[in-house]
Design an enzyme around this catalytic site. Sequence first.
Site, PDB file in Angstrom:
ATOM      1  N   ASP A 141      32.315  41.605  47.061  1.00  0.00           N
ATOM      2  CA  ASP A 141      32.884  40.586  46.634  1.00  0.00           C
ATOM      3  C   ASP A 141      33.174  39.337  47.586  1.00  0.00           C
ATOM      4  O   ASP A 141      33.843  38.508  47.623  1.00  0.00           O
ATOM      5  CB  ASP A 141      34.526  41.161  46.499  1.00  0.00           C
ATOM      6  CG  ASP A 141      35.285  40.209  45.585  1.00  0.00           C
ATOM      7  OD1 ASP A 141      36.668  40.489  45.669  1.00  0.00           O
ATOM      8  OD2 ASP A 141      34.599  39.510  44.986  1.00  0.00           O
ATOM      9  N   LYS A 144      28.131  35.353  46.689  1.00  0.00           N
ATOM     10  CA  LYS A 144      27.340  36.124  45.667  1.00  0.00           C
ATOM     11  C   LYS A 144      26.030  36.023  45.939  1.00  0.00           C
ATOM     12  O   LYS A 144      25.391  36.826  45.505  1.00  0.00           O
ATOM     13  CB  LYS A 144      27.540  35.428  44.216  1.00  0.00           C
ATOM     14  CG  LYS A 144      29.301  35.073  43.916  1.00  0.00           C
ATOM     15  CD  LYS A 144      30.061  36.420  43.946  1.00  0.00           C
ATOM     16  CE  LYS A 144      31.461  36.076  44.192  1.00  0.00           C
ATOM     17  NZ  LYS A 144      32.430  37.350  44.982  1.00  0.00           N
ATOM     18  N   ASP A 169      31.648  42.425  42.279  1.00  0.00           N
ATOM     19  CA  ASP A 169      32.574  41.936  41.460  1.00  0.00           C
ATOM     20  C   ASP A 169      31.785  40.747  41.203  1.00  0.00           C
ATOM     21  O   ASP A 169      30.941  40.236  41.527  1.00  0.00           O
ATOM     22  CB  ASP A 169      33.772  41.416  42.177  1.00  0.00           C
ATOM     23  CG  ASP A 169      34.959  40.802  41.519  1.00  0.00           C
ATOM     24  OD1 ASP A 169      35.501  39.767  42.067  1.00  0.00           O
ATOM     25  OD2 ASP A 169      34.949  40.853  40.181  1.00  0.00           O
ATOM     26  N   ASN A 170      32.295  39.857  39.884  1.00  0.00           N
ATOM     27  CA  ASN A 170      31.697  38.643  39.612  1.00  0.00           C
ATOM     28  C   ASN A 170      30.280  38.296  39.055  1.00  0.00           C
ATOM     29  O   ASN A 170      29.708  37.500  39.411  1.00  0.00           O
ATOM     30  CB  ASN A 170      32.083  37.543  40.583  1.00  0.00           C
ATOM     31  CG  ASN A 170      33.489  37.561  41.196  1.00  0.00           C
ATOM     32  OD1 ASN A 170      33.404  37.982  42.488  1.00  0.00           O
ATOM     33  ND2 ASN A 170      34.547  37.199  40.422  1.00  0.00           N
ATOM     34  N   GLU A 199      39.457  37.201  36.677  1.00  0.00           N
ATOM     35  CA  GLU A 199      40.863  37.287  37.115  1.00  0.00           C
ATOM     36  C   GLU A 199      41.908  36.112  36.595  1.00  0.00           C
ATOM     37  O   GLU A 199      41.463  34.954  36.726  1.00  0.00           O
ATOM     38  CB  GLU A 199      41.347  37.403  38.743  1.00  0.00           C
ATOM     39  CG  GLU A 199      40.390  36.207  39.352  1.00  0.00           C
ATOM     40  CD  GLU A 199      38.935  37.030  40.242  1.00  0.00           C
ATOM     41  OE1 GLU A 199      38.286  37.581  39.446  1.00  0.00           O
ATOM     42  OE2 GLU A 199      38.618  36.277  41.038  1.00  0.00           O
TER      43      GLU A 199
HETATM   44  O1  LIG Z   1      33.627  33.010  45.859  1.00  0.00           O
HETATM   45  C1  LIG Z   1      34.026  33.959  45.711  1.00  0.00           C
HETATM   46  N1  LIG Z   1      34.138  35.216  46.480  1.00  0.00           N
HETATM   47  C2  LIG Z   1      33.690  34.915  47.935  1.00  0.00           C
HETATM   48  C3  LIG Z   1      34.584  34.061  48.801  1.00  0.00           C
HETATM   49  C4  LIG Z   1      33.782  33.844  50.042  1.00  0.00           C
HETATM   50  O2  LIG Z   1      33.362  34.817  50.714  1.00  0.00           O
HETATM   51  C5  LIG Z   1      32.701  34.698  51.948  1.00  0.00           C
HETATM   52  N2  LIG Z   1      32.667  36.085  52.629  1.00  0.00           N
HETATM   53  C6  LIG Z   1      33.481  36.933  52.745  1.00  0.00           C
HETATM   54  C7  LIG Z   1      33.229  37.669  53.626  1.00  0.00           C
HETATM   55  C8  LIG Z   1      32.020  37.398  53.985  1.00  0.00           C
HETATM   56  C9  LIG Z   1      31.046  38.196  54.887  1.00  0.00           C
HETATM   57  N3  LIG Z   1      29.905  37.360  55.284  1.00  0.00           N
HETATM   58  C10 LIG Z   1      29.626  36.325  54.838  1.00  0.00           C
HETATM   59  C11 LIG Z   1      30.291  35.527  53.701  1.00  0.00           C
HETATM   60  C12 LIG Z   1      31.640  36.217  53.623  1.00  0.00           C
HETATM   61  C13 LIG Z   1      34.834  34.292  44.302  1.00  0.00           C
HETATM   62  C14 LIG Z   1      34.742  33.138  43.337  1.00  0.00           C
HETATM   63  C15 LIG Z   1      35.644  33.223  42.234  1.00  0.00           C
HETATM   64  C16 LIG Z   1      35.592  32.065  41.278  1.00  0.00           C
HETATM   65  C17 LIG Z   1      35.337  32.387  39.976  1.00  0.00           C
HETATM   66  C18 LIG Z   1      35.447  30.930  39.076  1.00  0.00           C
HETATM   67  C19 LIG Z   1      35.841  30.130  39.756  1.00  0.00           C
HETATM   68  F1  LIG Z   1      35.824  29.047  38.967  1.00  0.00           F
HETATM   69  C20 LIG Z   1      36.047  29.750  41.202  1.00  0.00           C
HETATM   70  C21 LIG Z   1      35.924  30.782  41.772  1.00  0.00           C
HETATM   71  C22 LIG Z   1      36.026  34.364  41.662  1.00  0.00           C
HETATM   72  C23 LIG Z   1      35.942  35.517  42.462  1.00  0.00           C
HETATM   73  O3  LIG Z   1      36.422  36.720  42.031  1.00  0.00           O
HETATM   74  C24 LIG Z   1      35.150  35.423  43.883  1.00  0.00           C
HETATM   75  O4  LIG Z   1      35.135  36.618  44.462  1.00  0.00           O
HETATM   76 MG   LIG Z   2      35.619  38.336  43.309  1.00  0.00          MG
END
Ligand SMILES: O=C(NCCCOCn1ccc2cnccc21)c1cc(-c2ccc(F)cc2)cc(O)c1O
Ligand SMILES: [Mg+2]
Length: 214
Positions: A141, A144, A169-170, A199
């Site tokens: 999650d 992506k 997810d996603n 969500e």
């Molecule tokens: O971007 C999303 N998640 C990621 C966060 C950064 O994660 C960075 N991150 C976290 C550990 C980690 C470890 N290593 C590298 C990067 C690392 C994410 C985005 C959306 C979304 C859907 C529609 C929209 F209009 C805008 C956003 C929905 C979701 O459910 C998501 O999960």
């Molecule tokens: Mg997500």
Amino acid sequence: TGSSRPQRILKAVQKNATKGDPQSVISAIDYYCRHKEWAMNVGDDKGLILDSVLTEVNPSMALELGTYCGYSSVRIARLLSPNSKLITVEFNPAFAAIARQIIAYAGLQDKVTIVEGASGDLIPKMKERFGLKSFDFVFLDHWKDRYVPDTKLLEDCGLLRKGTVLLADNVICPGAPEYLKYVRNNPRYESRYYPSVLEYTKAEDGLEKSVFLG
Ligand SMILES: O=C(NCCCOCn1ccc2cnccc21)c1cc(-c2ccc(F)cc2)cc(O)c1O
Ligand SMILES: [Mg+2]
């Protein structure tokens, strides 16, 4: 300067949830993010699918990539058997600090270890750091475009075993098209798509469950 969205989510948990009651923490976050301000938690619709896959797998060792505020960490940890553990990786220290407080408010701090840093750096160190053989369950999650490289890294580091379940997810929104290609056309995985919604919205999204065949 004002508060951040994660700080406001923590306030909503402290105001509306009961200490030590994970379900009330989940409900408080879902209510806040559905009615007050959207946030990128896996949410209640996809959360029910996560719950059902988790109950089926009943992992002893679980890994989550992408903690954010700890919503899915609470969803996962509340369903773990005694002595089972969740390691969750968060890149953003401010997010990790909020997640630590939300996980503790739910009373799940003994089951969850939050590790701060980049998945690509941390995955190769997991075996030595946590003395673990392999993961039974992985929830993807985070960024992506890291789903494929990190899945390959987990394979190469021997952190997946025959039967390990990956849940991503996603895969529709924002989307992980390369990941879908990777797991769906790969003889080493048995994949299934669970359609749902993004969500707190009516937009299409879903989870991809992939069993590593070894
Ligand atoms: O971007 C999303 N998640 C990621 C966060 C950064 O994660 C960075 N991150 C976290 C550990 C980690 C470890 N290593 C590298 C990067 C690392 C994410 C985005 C959306 C979304 C859907 C529609 C929209 F209009 C805008 C956003 C929905 C979701 O459910 C998501 O999960
Ligand atoms: Mg997500």
